[in-house]
Each structure stands twice: as C-alpha cells, then as structure tokens.
Motif scaffolding. Sequence first.
Motif, PDB file in Angstrom:
ATOM      1  N   ILE A  85       0.850  -1.206   0.000  1.00  0.00           N
ATOM      2  CA  ILE A  85       0.000   0.000   0.000  1.00  0.00           C
ATOM      3  C   ILE A  85       0.885   1.255   0.000  1.00  0.00           C
ATOM      4  O   ILE A  85       0.642   2.205  -0.747  1.00  0.00           O
ATOM      5  N   ALA A  86       1.937   1.240   0.844  1.00  0.00           N
ATOM      6  CA  ALA A  86       2.841   2.391   0.899  1.00  0.00           C
ATOM      7  C   ALA A  86       3.523   2.603  -0.449  1.00  0.00           C
ATOM      8  O   ALA A  86       3.639   3.732  -0.939  1.00  0.00           O
ATOM      9  N   PHE A  88       2.334   1.794  -3.375  1.00  0.00           N
ATOM     10  CA  PHE A  88       1.346   2.328  -4.311  1.00  0.00           C
ATOM     11  C   PHE A  88       1.187   3.841  -4.119  1.00  0.00           C
ATOM     12  O   PHE A  88       1.146   4.602  -5.087  1.00  0.00           O
ATOM     13  N   ALA A  89       1.140   4.269  -2.836  1.00  0.00           N
ATOM     14  CA  ALA A  89       0.976   5.699  -2.561  1.00  0.00           C
ATOM     15  C   ALA A  89       2.171   6.496  -3.086  1.00  0.00           C
ATOM     16  O   ALA A  89       2.016   7.579  -3.652  1.00  0.00           O
ATOM     17  N   LEU A  90       3.376   5.930  -2.918  1.00  0.00           N
ATOM     18  CA  LEU A  90       4.581   6.650  -3.332  1.00  0.00           C
ATOM     19  C   LEU A  90       4.763   6.616  -4.843  1.00  0.00           C
ATOM     20  O   LEU A  90       5.262   7.566  -5.441  1.00  0.00           O
ATOM     21  N   LEU A  92       2.392   6.030  -7.290  1.00  0.00           N
ATOM     22  CA  LEU A  92       1.254   6.335  -8.164  1.00  0.00           C
ATOM     23  C   LEU A  92       1.539   7.522  -9.092  1.00  0.00           C
ATOM     24  O   LEU A  92       1.353   7.424 -10.302  1.00  0.00           O
ATOM     25  N   ASP A  93       2.028   8.631  -8.527  1.00  0.00           N
ATOM     26  CA  ASP A  93       2.264   9.797  -9.370  1.00  0.00           C
ATOM     27  C   ASP A  93       3.478   9.652 -10.284  1.00  0.00           C
ATOM     28  O   ASP A  93       3.345   9.842 -11.486  1.00  0.00           O
ATOM     29  N   PHE A  97      -0.524   5.115 -12.890  1.00  0.00           N
ATOM     30  CA  PHE A  97      -1.449   4.141 -12.352  1.00  0.00           C
ATOM     31  C   PHE A  97      -1.154   2.722 -12.820  1.00  0.00           C
ATOM     32  O   PHE A  97      -1.076   1.787 -12.029  1.00  0.00           O
ATOM     33  N   ALA A 101      -0.040  -0.152 -10.322  1.00  0.00           N
ATOM     34  CA  ALA A 101      -1.073  -1.148 -10.032  1.00  0.00           C
ATOM     35  C   ALA A 101      -0.581  -2.553 -10.377  1.00  0.00           C
ATOM     36  O   ALA A 101      -0.792  -3.498  -9.610  1.00  0.00           O
ATOM     37  N   PRO A 141      -9.470  11.122 -13.239  1.00  0.00           N
ATOM     38  CA  PRO A 141      -8.169  11.375 -13.866  1.00  0.00           C
ATOM     39  C   PRO A 141      -7.044  10.582 -13.204  1.00  0.00           C
ATOM     40  O   PRO A 141      -6.334  11.097 -12.349  1.00  0.00           O
ATOM     41  N   LEU A 142      -6.888   9.318 -13.588  1.00  0.00           N
ATOM     42  CA  LEU A 142      -5.800   8.505 -13.040  1.00  0.00           C
ATOM     43  C   LEU A 142      -4.489   8.985 -13.655  1.00  0.00           C
ATOM     44  O   LEU A 142      -4.426   9.267 -14.847  1.00  0.00           O
ATOM     45  N   PRO A 143      -3.436   9.085 -12.836  1.00  0.00           N
ATOM     46  CA  PRO A 143      -2.167   9.585 -13.382  1.00  0.00           C
ATOM     47  C   PRO A 143      -1.530   8.581 -14.367  1.00  0.00           C
ATOM     48  O   PRO A 143      -1.545   7.381 -14.122  1.00  0.00           O
TER      49      PRO A 143
ATOM     50  N   LEU B 397      -6.435  -3.625  -4.582  1.00  0.00           N
ATOM     51  CA  LEU B 397      -6.232  -2.592  -5.601  1.00  0.00           C
ATOM     52  C   LEU B 397      -7.499  -1.755  -5.762  1.00  0.00           C
ATOM     53  O   LEU B 397      -7.441  -0.522  -5.875  1.00  0.00           O
ATOM     54  N   MET B 400      -7.693   0.801  -2.992  1.00  0.00           N
ATOM     55  CA  MET B 400      -6.780   1.937  -3.096  1.00  0.00           C
ATOM     56  C   MET B 400      -7.235   2.892  -4.190  1.00  0.00           C
ATOM     57  O   MET B 400      -7.245   4.103  -4.015  1.00  0.00           O
ATOM     58  N   VAL B 410      -3.064  11.451  -3.440  1.00  0.00           N
ATOM     59  CA  VAL B 410      -2.439  10.270  -2.851  1.00  0.00           C
ATOM     60  C   VAL B 410      -2.685  10.204  -1.344  1.00  0.00           C
ATOM     61  O   VAL B 410      -2.608   9.140  -0.738  1.00  0.00           O
ATOM     62  N   VAL B 413      -4.737   7.360  -0.249  1.00  0.00           N
ATOM     63  CA  VAL B 413      -4.122   6.042  -0.086  1.00  0.00           C
ATOM     64  C   VAL B 413      -3.441   5.954   1.284  1.00  0.00           C
ATOM     65  O   VAL B 413      -3.485   4.914   1.948  1.00  0.00           O
ATOM     66  N   TRP B 414      -2.837   7.074   1.720  1.00  0.00           N
ATOM     67  CA  TRP B 414      -2.204   7.071   3.048  1.00  0.00           C
ATOM     68  C   TRP B 414      -3.258   6.926   4.145  1.00  0.00           C
ATOM     69  O   TRP B 414      -3.040   6.241   5.149  1.00  0.00           O
ATOM     70  N   LEU B 417      -4.231   3.394   4.287  1.00  0.00           N
ATOM     71  CA  LEU B 417      -3.186   2.615   4.960  1.00  0.00           C
ATOM     72  C   LEU B 417      -3.261   2.803   6.473  1.00  0.00           C
ATOM     73  O   LEU B 417      -3.290   1.831   7.240  1.00  0.00           O
TER      74      LEU B 417
END
Lengths: 152, 506
Positions: A85-86, A88-90, A92-93, A97, A101, A141-143, B397, B400, B410, B413-414, B417
Amino acid sequence: MADTRDLVTGSALCALGAAMAIVARGFPTVGGMAYGPDLFPTIVAVGLVASGLGIAAEGLAAGRNRPDEDGGRRLGPLVGILAVIAFFALALDPLGFHIAAAISLLCSVRLFGGGMVAGTALALVGPVVLHAVFYSVLRVPLPWGLLLPVAW
Amino acid sequence: MELVTLLAAVFEPQLLLTILLCTLYGSFVGAMPGLTATMAVALLVPFTYFMDPVQAVAAIVATTTTAIFAGDISGALLRMPGTPASAAYVEDAHALARAGRPRTTLFVSLFAASIGGIIGVLLLASATPLLARIASRFSSDEAFWLATLGLSCAVFVGGASVPRNFASLFIGLAIASVGIDVAVGHPRFTFGINDLYDGISFIPAMIGLFAIAEILRNAETSDPTRLGQLSVEPLRTALAGAWGQIRQRKLGILRSGVGGTFIGALPGAGADIAAWIAYAVSRRLSKTPEKFGRGHYEGIVDGGTANNAAVAGAWTPALVFGIPGDSVTAIAIGVLLMKGLTPGPNIFSSDAMLVETLFGAFLVANVVMIVSGGLAIMAASRLLRVPRSMLMPSVLLLSMIGAYAIMGSVTAVWIVLGLGLLGYLMTLARIPIAPAVLGVVLGEVVEDNFMVSMMKAQGDLTGFFDRGTAAVLGVVTLAVWGLLLFRAAREVISGGGSRSRETEKT
C-alpha cells in the motif's frame, strides 16, 4: 499475572488520549468564552484515557493471557501488504497508475501464496479493467506517469 | 398521480439495472468468506459518488440485502459464515448441506431472507413518517441528546465489553475531530497537511477500516478450508422442498421479521445480533428444540428472516434522526451527507420523493434478490473455488483506487493505509470497529449541536435540560450511562473475557 495484550492496549489508549489533550490545550480560545475548539477534543481525550484504564483493569482482572481465537499469525505477509500500500501511494504519481497497479497486484498475489503465472496474469488484466471502469466510464483522472507518451 | 410518479421513479430502467447489478455484486461478495457485507458497501461507495442520490442509496440497499443472504452460501457449504450475520445458524445449514441438501437449505434461507426484508420495509415505510413528524420539532438540544443517546446505545448493545465499545467510539470521535473546528475555524490535528483541513475524508476512512483491515487479517491467517466434494440435489426438488419449509413456518417468519426489524432499528445492533436473538427465541419456542444445531430448518428460517429484516430496520433511526442503526447505514449516511442531503426528520418533507423511492427500491431489491441469489446458489460451488490469492489482491487494488478516485490525491491512499492498520490493530486488541464508524459519522453532528447548545445556554450545562423533550432524552441518556457504568464495573471485575469472542468480526 495479567493479560499483557489488554495492558498494552490500555496504555496505548491512555497515551493517545494524553497526547490529544496536550495538543488541544494549544488551540486558541475566543475572547471571553470558556470553551472553544479544544473542548470537544478534550472530552474525547478523557474518554480515551478512561476506556484505556477500563481495558487495562479488565486485563488485570483476567489474571492470565487469554488465548488467540485465530490461531497462528504470520507477520511476513501482513507487513508485505502494508508495504504494497505504501509503495502504491509513493509510486502512483511518478510511475503512473498502470505500472504501480501491476507491480502492487503481482506482489500481493505472491504474498497471498499465489503463483508467478497467476500473479502475472492478474497484473496484466487488473489495471486494464480498472482503467476501463475508473478512467473511461467514471472519468477519474488517473495519473499516467511514465506511460504518458502512449496515453490512450 | 403521486403513485404513478413514484412507480415511474422506482421502475426507471437505470435504477433497476443498478439494483440488479448490485444484487449480483452483493451475492458474490457476501458468499466469499472473509468479505463482509459492510466491506461490500465500503467498496461500493466510490462508485456511488458518481450516481444520483436515489441510485446511490438503492445500490447500497441492494448490495447489503443480498450480501447478508449470500453469507449463508459459504456458511452452508464451508461452515464458514460469509458474513457475521449468518453465524447464528451455520451449524444447522452446514449439517443439512452435508446431508445432501445444500440447495434446499440455501433456497430456504433465500426465501426467508426475501420475506424478512419485505416485512422490514413495510414496517419501515409505515413507522418512519410518524416518527419524523415528532422529530421535526427538535432543536439543537434534542439533536445533541439524540445523537449522544444513539452513540450510547451503540455501546450498550454492541458485542464487546463496555470499555472496549467505549474505546472504539472515542477512537471514532477522535478521527472525527481532525480538521477545521466548527466554533472558530481553527485547524485541529492536521499536522500541516492541507488535505486534512476538511477532516479525514469519509470514504477512504471506511475503506481503510473495513476493507484493508479485513485484507490484513486475511494476510496473516493461513488459507481457509477448501470446498470438498458435495452432492447436490436437482433444482426442482430443492425449490419445492424449500417452499414447503417456508409454508410450514409462517408464524415464525412473521415473529422473526417483526422482531428483526425492531432489533435492527436499535443503534449498534445489526443483522448479526438480530439473527442470534431470533435463533434463540425460535429454539425456546420450538416443539423440537433438541434438533437445533444438528441440521434443522426452523432456526435457519427464523435467523435468516430476522437478519434481512434488520437490514431494513437499521434505516429507521438513520432516516428519521440521522443516527445510523448499523455500520452500513453509517456509511449510507456519510454518502447522503456527501451528496448534500442531511438525513433527519426534514428529509421527509424536503426530499419526500427520495425517501419513498428508497422504500420502493428496497422492495424491488428484495424481489430481485430471489433471481440473483438463485443464480448464486446455482453457481455456489464455482464461486467458492475462486482462490484467495487472486481475490484479495483485486480487493486491495480496488480499495486503493476507489479511495484515490474520491479525493483525487495520494493522501487518500495514506488514509486507507493508516486506518486499515488502525482497524487491524483494533481487532487484534479485541476492540469492535462498528462503534468507531458511528463515532466518525456522528462526531461532527454531536459536536455541532453541543457547541450551539453551549453557546445558547452560555456554558450552563442545565440549559441542555430546559426543553421538555430534551429533558426526557437527557434523562434517558444519563440513565443509559448509569447502566453502562454498572455493567462496565461488573465486566472489569469478571475480567471481561466472556464477551470478547463476539468482537472479532464486525
């Protein structure tokens, strides 16, 4: 003897309540009024401390460690999922996506004990399906990240 | 004329399609061990963001009703209740399935669920307008007491011990106090993160507490039992047998339907508690109590009716007072607030159409469920063979990306988590999650009304008892607190262990 888990839980809640109360004391008050933004958090903080003490008291009264109902715990996959999860957060941008993913899916399939083939298949199909649902239908708007030059 | 408009609204193709899709989705998620009805709704919420209010609420209703039923599928075939609401009669259902009657059993519970749901909606539709008329005279004093009473009841009837329920509630209220405060607009506990000024966004919070916490629990336990070979009876025999069982037990169905609706209407007592109580009552009143737990249809009929009736009952306090009856209605209230609608007595006059369409959608969902549920029963053995190693990553997925879709940042997502880890740690500490959700949803309502009443009364606490109704509600709330303190003391003395088993799944 006491139930250690209850003692830990109780102390954690007390610490959380104390921290909340200390931070809340720093909130500004409106001139002349005895109550302001700090009133409600302070009440909540007192509640946290009180319930923490209650749980700790329960643990003391229990007199022993109560057995776990779930059986054995496997810490590895648990930490792994948190890491996914961490990640994905870091990612993603910067990565976009689709790539973030796909990597997340592959890693989590492996963490849940799935094979490489199944993981790769899901990693290839999953992002495309979610892209169709969220980007194309719901217009989120997915990056695109690294894939921006080939965006469709 | 009004009826025609209403029917047109309920039978609008897009709404019907939403209901159909959601009942299919509910059957799938409910049938999967480890995925609860609340989780199904939490994952659905990002999609409701893009729907109109009626469609959004209908989607939630259709998903919950079917998911609660579908929990019986894995209960019967694997002896693992798909949702906690199926746990009460899982022994009976599994024993019957092993005796070669899995489909009959599941059709019995499907029919019972549908009838229970319909009884619940009829009671809901007839009681709520009356209650709303009374509630429309309430001021901030009554609103404060009512919200507080709702929260206290949640603590009172929730599964775990009093200190644990309280801990959960206060954790929820603590989460709700993040963001700009209502009195002077001061940012609280935001740690300089701009995205937190509006508070911890509701949808990522729900996804974290329900979906991620559940995934983490699944990650650390080993794979559940696999589905073995099962002999299945022909569809015609199953349908005839199931219908015969239902016809024999009309009185029990009526009793459990009405009882389940009332239990569901109590804040904090949801479908699972309704099923447990209906099962216990059924056993006590039965002519053959010794058969219970060994494969008897009576308990399945009564428990299955009650848990789906409770799903409808939970909407009573949610619609009339804006106080959720269970975690699902807590999420639904959050969704309505997000759409600019405030549940409460005024919604019956300001958005009467919405409320009536909601009742209509509820009825339709309970009928459509028979088709979707029937399909799920037919496909049950295939459904349960979906490996967890493919299912859980997909849910992860979806969680998230759903959270990200709502906030567009983002930070979502944090939050997922952080609250996922919190939810996991809470279950580890045997603290239930449902009261925390009520706290998150009601926190702002309680604080707003508290502050308004405080300012009106110039800080004099006796002002909260000035108005007649407020005084009564205040006294009732204080009485509940007294009882809670008494019970807490008793639990602490006895070590609080006896009730901790129920807190594991919410």
